[in-house]
Motif scaffolding. Structure first.
Motif, short mmCIF file in Angstrom:
data_model
loop_
_atom_site.label_atom_id
_atom_site.label_comp_id
_atom_site.label_asym_id
_atom_site.label_seq_id
_atom_site.Cartn_x
_atom_site.Cartn_y
_atom_site.Cartn_z
N UNK A 141 21.80 -10.47 57.75
CA UNK A 141 21.30 -10.09 59.08
C UNK A 141 19.82 -10.45 59.13
N UNK A 142 19.50 -11.52 59.87
CA UNK A 142 18.13 -11.97 60.00
C UNK A 142 17.50 -11.45 61.30
N UNK A 143 18.22 -10.61 62.00
CA UNK A 143 17.73 -10.03 63.24
C UNK A 143 16.92 -8.76 63.00
N UNK A 147 32.55 -19.35 63.42
CA UNK A 147 31.62 -18.31 63.86
C UNK A 147 32.16 -16.94 63.45
N UNK A 148 31.22 -16.04 63.25
CA UNK A 148 31.54 -14.62 63.12
C UNK A 148 31.10 -13.96 64.42
N UNK A 205 22.61 -8.11 53.36
CA UNK A 205 23.62 -9.17 53.34
C UNK A 205 24.94 -8.63 52.81
N UNK A 206 25.99 -9.38 53.11
CA UNK A 206 27.35 -9.07 52.66
C UNK A 206 27.91 -10.36 52.09
N UNK A 225 22.12 -13.76 62.53
CA UNK A 225 22.59 -13.70 61.15
C UNK A 225 22.61 -15.12 60.62
N UNK A 226 22.28 -15.26 59.35
CA UNK A 226 22.41 -16.56 58.70
C UNK A 226 23.62 -16.51 57.78
#
Length: 127
Positions: free
Chosen positions: A39-41, A100-101, A81-82, A9-10
């Motif tokens: 979410x970049x995964x 971090x998340x 995204x959120x 995630x970015x």
């Protein structure tokens, strides 16, 4: 051949100083920060908890840990995204935050999404 899964995630952050809620005579500086988590995964992932480290200009640190963000534990599909806005109060005109998340992918894989360091800075006031 099966494509390997990516867990990532970015996070981007924009900060705003809130002068009307701050009290400079009492060394109380209020900042709002708008966060965008993407979410970049390649697999859906849910934000479970957060861990912030807030450092004031005098070196004092606060840690903030908790479930979710603004009462939510969003599930993000790939490329979704959120966004949310929150805030913090520090005792110096400048400071810094990072953290971090803690994320969990739909297959149960846990990973951290790094929150890059960003500055909390009261704008200079000209008289």
């Amino acid at each position: 051949m099966a494509e390997s899964k990516r867990y990532a995630c970015s996070v981007s952050v924009e900060v705003t100083f809130i002068p009307e809620q701050s009290d400079l005579e009492q060394n109380s500086y209020v900042f709002a920060y708008a966060v965008k988590i993407t979410n970049t995964g390649s697999v859906p992932a849910q934000l479970i908890s957060r861990h912030w480290i807030i450092t004031e200009a005098d070196g004092k640190q606060k840690e903030v840990k908790g479930l979710g963000v603004v009462g939510a534990q969003p599930l993000l599909n790939p490329n979704e995204h959120f966004e949310y806005t929150s805030g913090t109060v520090i005792n110096t005109p400048t400071g810094e935050m990072h953290g971090t998340y803690q994320m969990v992918a739909e297959d149960g894989t846990q990973f951290d999404a790094e929150i890059p360091s960003f500055m909390l800075t009261m704008p200079r006031v000209l008289h």
